[in-house]
Structure formats: structure tokens, C-alpha cells
Write an enzyme that holds these catalytic residues in place. Structure first.
Site, short mmCIF file in Angstrom:
data_model
loop_
_atom_site.label_atom_id
_atom_site.label_comp_id
_atom_site.label_asym_id
_atom_site.label_seq_id
_atom_site.Cartn_x
_atom_site.Cartn_y
_atom_site.Cartn_z
N LYS A 36 0.84 -1.20 0.00
CA LYS A 36 0.00 0.00 0.00
C LYS A 36 0.88 1.25 0.00
O LYS A 36 2.08 1.17 0.31
CB LYS A 36 -0.91 -0.02 1.23
CG LYS A 36 -0.15 -0.03 2.56
CD LYS A 36 -1.06 -0.40 3.73
CE LYS A 36 -0.26 -0.42 5.03
NZ LYS A 36 -1.01 -1.01 6.14
N ARG A 133 -10.34 -0.74 14.76
CA ARG A 133 -10.29 0.15 13.61
C ARG A 133 -11.34 -0.41 12.67
O ARG A 133 -12.52 -0.28 12.95
CB ARG A 133 -8.86 0.10 13.03
CG ARG A 133 -8.37 1.40 12.50
CD ARG A 133 -6.87 1.35 12.19
NE ARG A 133 -6.49 0.20 11.37
CZ ARG A 133 -5.27 0.00 10.90
NH1 ARG A 133 -4.31 0.85 11.16
NH2 ARG A 133 -4.98 -1.06 10.18
N TYR A 260 15.62 29.83 9.77
CA TYR A 260 14.39 30.44 10.27
C TYR A 260 14.37 30.49 11.79
O TYR A 260 14.81 29.54 12.46
CB TYR A 260 13.18 29.63 9.82
CG TYR A 260 12.79 29.86 8.38
CD1 TYR A 260 12.36 31.11 7.95
CD2 TYR A 260 12.86 28.82 7.45
CE1 TYR A 260 12.00 31.32 6.63
CE2 TYR A 260 12.51 29.03 6.13
CZ TYR A 260 12.07 30.28 5.72
OH TYR A 260 11.72 30.47 4.43
N MET A 307 11.91 24.23 3.78
CA MET A 307 11.15 23.44 2.82
C MET A 307 12.06 22.70 1.84
O MET A 307 11.84 21.54 1.51
CB MET A 307 10.18 24.33 2.04
CG MET A 307 9.22 23.55 1.16
SD MET A 307 8.12 24.58 0.17
CE MET A 307 7.08 25.31 1.42
#
Ligand SMILES: *Cc1c(COP(=O)(O)O)cnc(C)c1O
Length: 381
Positions: A36, A133, A260, A307
Site C-alpha cells: 500500500k 479500527r 528560520y 522546505m
């Protein structure tokens, strides 16, 4: 190279070895593979083709789209199980493509029984044994069987499965209680469908003991090199390595900050490497400041991950050892494991792998044949 992009190398020989390890430890009949989420981010096509060539014939995916991709890759009689089950209205599609929905509630099962198809309608059932689940409870299953005495002859329950919540913690009591409940489920199902096979174990579940094995194993992360349980320590080969290219060398004076938020302030004059690869590439921001790249020597991360880039301190390297522009430093590999990096980010290898971004170049290779093949991604070398 026409741009600075990180390189994700995927060793298909290591993938083969890991599947063989799972196969050899598993005492049941079939070892499948969970592919998956684009084979945990590694690329579904090469992964599925490699595993198929090893003899894997049971593939698990999450969605119908993923199943269609796998269907095009593997000839029958490989089985493709869709963990999300069958969405209302998609029944015919499943029949046409010969996909096996993993059915987890009574409504879905009712729809599957009444769907029309030319051939056999094969399905799997998912039972809730404690994960809470998806899955039918034992009681619901019993009630359903009672209410449907006239089972359509063309509906076959191929597989009954359940999923372990704590397989990575061998001493957790839920492992035994889920096993006990699953055995009761198996008794109920066998009375009615003697040819159905059973599956409980994911990667870590295989290592809980043979009691948890049943007929079919569903390993995922261990195939891709994620050491998800203590017993797997030392057994797995490294499948994934990640290298990021240096874009710029920079001198930062004592007292200046980097990145940053100006979080990191240089305690002394530093020589740093600005490297291509940031959180958009799956270098999780939460990894700072614990990540270190390696190049034989440790290179501590300094400042926040951006990023598209991050910065490493190379001050301690001898001058002629300092990587230059275009050189690659290792972020996942021999010196810093996938699990180690996941730990540093406060997460698990599963999340790290599935977040690796499309901008990374994927390079697939086999050790023996030395066939290197580059594939997909916007950037190519
Ligand atoms: C993802 C998944 C697996 C694979 O688990 P791993 O821990 O990666 O081995 C097996 N079964 C189900 C139902 C899953 O959702």
C-alpha cells in the site's frame, strides 16, 4: 545532473533478501507482501515486480486505485487484496479486475453477496479482535452467518484476517487476547467454509511465535528494511539510502544565526554546508536538531529544516575532507539507519518512508546484476 536533487537509492536485492527472511521465518503456507501507499513510498512497480519474481503471490493494497496499479503489474494467479474493502457501486469493477475486497462490516458483505457477476465473487473478511479500527466483531460475524443460511454458491471467502495492534511489543497482553479471539473466529468460519485461509501476522507478528502464523503472512515494513520489533534486529538488509547534494559552503561567524527563527546561534566560527533537501522532500522538520548527516564523519544539523534545504556543520572536518558543491552526503544509509532517523524525528520508519517526496530521484538497482535503472520523479540524472 542538471539540478540539485536528493537521491533515493532502492536496493532491490536487499528487498529480495528481506522477503526471503520473512518467508523463511514464517511457518504458514504463504508469505504475502503489503504494498500500500506506493509500496511504503518506494515505488510500487519495481517493488511488486521484484517480489513477484521471488514467488510472492499475495499483495495487499489500501485502495482500488492502488489495486489497479498492481493488477497491471502481476499476472494471475496473484491475489490482490484491497484493505479498504469495496465502495458502494464499485462491486462490478472488483469482479471485472478480479480484485479481492477485504470486507469489514455487515453492510458491505451484504452488498457483496447480492452483487452480480459472471465469475466467482472472491472476498476476504476482516475481523476486529482488539484494534477497533476496521473489522466485524465475532458476534456480528456469527449473526451474519446465521441470517444467511443460503450462501450464494459463487461467493467465496478466500481469507479471514485480523490485524495486531501491538505486535511490535512482544510482551503486550493484547497479542494473546487478539490471538485467542482470532482462534474462535477461525473455528466459526471453518465449520462453514472449510477452504478459507487465515492471516493474523504483519511483519512483527511473524516474530511473536508460530501460534500467530496461521496460513498467510502480511509483512510490510520489514521488507523495506524497517526494524519494527526487537527480534528483527540484525536480520534485515538496508533497502533505502538517501543522499543529499551540497549546494553551497558558507562561513558563519561566531554569534551569527542560521535559518528560520534564528534558533541556532554559532558558538564559534563555523564552516557549514547548505544542502538540497527539506521538509517538502520528507526530511521531517521535527528531526532537528537531532539529525546528523554522515560522510564517514558526523555532520550535525544546525538550525531549522526549511522546505527545500537544511544546513550541516562541517567545521570539524579537515579542509581537504570538506564536501564541495555537488557532493552528496548521507542522510539515510550505512551510518544513519532509517529507524535511527525516524527515532530522531520522534516518529516511525513507516511515516518517514511514506513522506519521502516526489522531488527525490529514485534509483533502483540489483547488487548481483549491477543493473542500475533510474525511474520516475520530476528530476532525473
Ligand atoms: C499495513 C498493514 C500491514 C503491514 O504491517 P507492517 O507492520 O508494515 O508489517 C499488515 N496488515 C494490515 C491490515 C495493514 O494495514
Amino acid at each position: 545532473m542538471h539540478q540539485y536533487s536528493g537521491v533515493l537509492k532502492i536496493n532491490l536485492s536487499a528487498l529480495r533478501r528481506n522477503w526471503r527472511v520473512m518467508r523463511s521465518r514464517f511457518r504458514g503456507q504463504y508469505c504475502g507482501a503489503v504494498v500500500k501507499a506506493n509500496a511504503y513510498g518506494l515505488g510500487v512497480a519495481p517493488v511488486v515486480q521484484t517480489l513477484y519474481s521471488e514467488g510472492c503471490r499475495h499483495f495487499f493494497v489500501a485502495t482500488l486505485d492502488e489495486a489497479m496499479q498492481v493488477r497491471r503489474l502481476v499476472p494471475e494467479p496473484a491475489d490482490i487484496f484491497v484493505l479498504q474493502g469495496v465502495y458502494p457501486g464499485a462491486e462490478q469493477r472488483f469482479c471485472d479486475e478480479r480484485l479481492v475486497p477485504v470486507i469489514y462490516n455487515a453492510d458491505m458483505l451484504r452488498r457483496w453477496l447480492s452483487a452480480s457477476s459472471a465469475g466467482p465473487r472472491r472476498c476476504a473478511l476482516k475481523i476486529n479482535t482488539g484494534m477497533n479500527r476496521l473489522g466485524l466483531n465475532l458476534q456480528e460475524l456469527g449473526d451474519f452467518f446465521q441470517a444467511h443460511e443460503d450462501w450464494p454458491a459463487d461467493v467465496r471467502i478466500e481469507l479471514v484476517m485480523s490485524h495486531l495492534a501491538c505486535a511490535d511489543e512482544p510482551d503486550h497482553q493484547l497479542n494473546s487476547s487478539q490471538l485467542a479471539l482470532f482462534r474462535r473466529v477461525a473455528d466459526v468460519v471453518r465449520q462453514r467454509f472449510p477452504h478459507t485461509i487465515f492471516s493474523l501476522a504483519n511483519s512483527a507478528g511473524i516474530f511473536l511465535g508460530e501460534d500467530w502464523h496461521f496460513d498467510l503472512a502480511r509483512p510490510g515494513i520489514a521488507l523495506y528494511g524497517g526494524c519494527c520489533a526487537p527480534a528483527l534486529q540484525g536480520l534485515l538488509s538496508v533497502v533505502v539510502t538517501l543522499h543529499l547534494p551540497v549546494m553551497q559552503l558558507r562561513h558563519v561567524a561566531a554569534g551569527e544565526s542560521i535559518g528560520y527563527g534564528a534558533d541556532f546561534v554559532a558558538p564559534q566560527d563555523l564552516r557549514v554546508l547548505v544542502v538540497s533537501g527539506g521538509y517538502a522532500d520528507g526530511i521531517l522538520r521535527s528531526v532537528s536538531p537531532r539529525m546528523a548527516a554522515w560522510r564517514g564523519e558526523r555532520l550535525p544539523l544546525v538550525g531549522r529544516i526549511s522546505m527545500d534545504s537544511c544546513v550541516f556543520d562541517a567545521t570539524h572536518l579537515a579542509l581537504d575532507d570538506v564536501p564541495g558543491e555537488g557532493d552528496f552526503i548521507e542522510v539515510i544509509g550505512e551510518h544513519q539507519s532509517l529507524d535511527g532517523l525516524a527515532d530522531a524525528a520522534g516518529t516511525i520508519s513507516y511515516e518517514l518512508l511514506t513522506r519521502l517526496g516526489d522531488r527525490l530521484s529514485k534509483v533502483y538497482f540489483e547488487e548481483l546484476e549491477h543493473i542500475a535503472q533510474s525511474s520516475s520523479g520530476i528530476s532525473q540524472h
